[in-house]
Write a protein that holds these residues in place. Structure first.
Motif, short mmCIF file in Angstrom:
data_model
loop_
_atom_site.label_atom_id
_atom_site.label_comp_id
_atom_site.label_asym_id
_atom_site.label_seq_id
_atom_site.Cartn_x
_atom_site.Cartn_y
_atom_site.Cartn_z
N PHE A 2 36.34 39.14 38.95
CA PHE A 2 35.42 38.64 39.97
C PHE A 2 34.59 39.77 40.54
O PHE A 2 34.98 40.94 40.54
CB PHE A 2 36.16 37.87 41.07
CG PHE A 2 36.94 38.70 42.06
CD1 PHE A 2 36.44 38.91 43.33
CD2 PHE A 2 38.16 39.24 41.72
CE1 PHE A 2 37.17 39.65 44.25
CE2 PHE A 2 38.90 39.97 42.63
CZ PHE A 2 38.39 40.19 43.91
N SER A 3 33.42 39.36 40.98
CA SER A 3 32.49 40.25 41.65
C SER A 3 32.10 39.56 42.95
O SER A 3 31.74 38.38 42.95
CB SER A 3 31.25 40.47 40.77
OG SER A 3 30.27 41.22 41.45
N ARG A 47 44.01 45.55 46.93
CA ARG A 47 45.04 46.58 46.85
C ARG A 47 46.28 46.24 47.66
O ARG A 47 47.40 46.53 47.25
CB ARG A 47 44.46 47.93 47.25
CG ARG A 47 43.47 48.44 46.22
CD ARG A 47 42.90 49.77 46.59
NE ARG A 47 42.01 50.21 45.52
CZ ARG A 47 41.27 51.30 45.58
NH1 ARG A 47 41.31 52.07 46.67
NH2 ARG A 47 40.48 51.62 44.58
N ARG A 48 46.10 45.61 48.80
CA ARG A 48 47.23 45.20 49.65
C ARG A 48 48.01 44.04 49.05
O ARG A 48 49.17 43.82 49.38
CB ARG A 48 46.75 44.80 51.03
CG ARG A 48 46.62 45.91 52.03
CD ARG A 48 46.37 45.38 53.42
NE ARG A 48 45.16 44.67 53.40
CZ ARG A 48 44.77 43.44 53.74
NH1 ARG A 48 45.36 42.77 54.21
NH2 ARG A 48 43.70 42.83 53.65
N SER A 49 47.36 43.26 48.20
CA SER A 49 47.95 42.01 47.70
C SER A 49 49.18 42.20 46.83
O SER A 49 50.01 41.30 46.73
CB SER A 49 46.90 41.22 46.90
OG SER A 49 46.67 41.84 45.64
N GLY A 50 49.27 43.32 46.16
CA GLY A 50 50.37 43.52 45.22
C GLY A 50 50.13 42.92 43.85
O GLY A 50 50.95 43.06 42.95
N VAL A 51 49.00 42.24 43.67
CA VAL A 51 48.66 41.65 42.38
C VAL A 51 48.14 42.77 41.46
O VAL A 51 47.37 43.63 41.90
CB VAL A 51 47.58 40.55 42.55
CG1 VAL A 51 47.08 40.04 41.21
CG2 VAL A 51 48.13 39.41 43.39
N SER A 52 48.57 42.76 40.21
CA SER A 52 48.07 43.74 39.25
C SER A 52 46.56 43.60 39.15
O SER A 52 46.04 42.48 39.07
CB SER A 52 48.69 43.52 37.87
OG SER A 52 50.07 43.78 37.91
N HIS A 53 45.87 44.75 39.15
CA HIS A 53 44.41 44.68 39.15
C HIS A 53 43.80 45.95 38.59
O HIS A 53 44.47 46.97 38.45
CB HIS A 53 43.89 44.46 40.58
CG HIS A 53 44.15 45.64 41.46
ND1 HIS A 53 45.38 45.83 42.07
CD2 HIS A 53 43.38 46.69 41.82
CE1 HIS A 53 45.33 46.94 42.78
NE2 HIS A 53 44.14 47.49 42.63
N ARG A 54 42.53 45.86 38.28
CA ARG A 54 41.73 47.00 37.87
C ARG A 54 40.32 46.77 38.40
O ARG A 54 39.77 45.69 38.26
CB ARG A 54 41.71 47.11 36.35
CG ARG A 54 40.90 48.29 35.85
CD ARG A 54 41.04 48.52 34.37
NE ARG A 54 42.44 48.87 34.08
CZ ARG A 54 43.11 48.42 33.02
NH1 ARG A 54 42.54 47.61 32.16
NH2 ARG A 54 44.35 48.77 32.82
N THR A 55 39.75 47.80 39.01
CA THR A 55 38.39 47.72 39.53
C THR A 55 37.51 48.67 38.75
O THR A 55 37.89 49.82 38.51
CB THR A 55 38.34 48.09 41.03
OG1 THR A 55 39.16 47.14 41.74
CG2 THR A 55 36.93 48.03 41.58
N ASP A 56 36.34 48.19 38.32
CA ASP A 56 35.36 49.07 37.69
C ASP A 56 34.03 48.93 38.43
O ASP A 56 34.00 48.38 39.52
CB ASP A 56 35.23 48.79 36.18
CG ASP A 56 34.76 47.38 35.86
OD1 ASP A 56 33.95 46.80 36.61
OD2 ASP A 56 35.19 46.84 34.82
N ALA A 57 32.97 49.41 37.86
CA ALA A 57 31.69 49.46 38.57
C ALA A 57 31.12 48.07 38.89
O ALA A 57 30.35 47.93 39.85
CB ALA A 57 30.67 50.24 37.74
N MET A 58 31.49 47.06 38.13
CA MET A 58 30.88 45.74 38.31
C MET A 58 31.86 44.63 38.71
O MET A 58 31.46 43.66 39.34
CB MET A 58 30.17 45.31 37.02
CG MET A 58 29.01 46.21 36.64
SD MET A 58 27.62 46.10 37.77
CE MET A 58 27.06 44.44 37.46
#
Length: 101
Positions: free
Chosen positions: A5-6, A31-42
């Motif tokens: 999502f954006s 980040r607080r959610s504890g859900v696995s995630h990855r953030t990139d530029a978009m």
């Protein structure tokens, strides 16, 4: 399941049009959610079950709506129940396919 999502406010008071301070507030929710995630530029990609991921996206929306009368949200999902480790697994399979070329 993967949910990319954006999200950003559609309005800003910044003369240069930057929305990074607002987006940072949404990413802090992730980040607080504890859900696995990855953030990139978009995009930010979440990996988890439908309800937990959608709850994070909803909270991000609420945080931005608290400071902007309009928010833009784009969601793309890969719904494969029962699969895990796909944040890395999909990239590893792609790289393996490229190596075979």
């Amino acid at each position: 399941m993967l949910f990319a999502f954006s999200i950003a406010p559609a309005t800003t008071d910044n003369a240069d049009g930057s929305v990074s301070a607002s987006v940072a507030k949404a990413i802090e929710v992730v980040r607080r959610s504890g859900v696995s995630h990855r953030t990139d530029a978009m995009f930010t990609t979440l990996e988890g079950e439908w309800d937990e991921c959608m709850a994070v996206i909803k909270e991000c929306s609420e945080v931005l709506l608290a400071e902007s009368p309009r928010v833009s949200l784009m969601i793309k999902a890969d719904l494969r129940p029962g699969r895990t480790g796909e944040l890395d697994g999909k990239v590893q399979r792609l790289n393996a396919a490229i190596d075979q070329l």
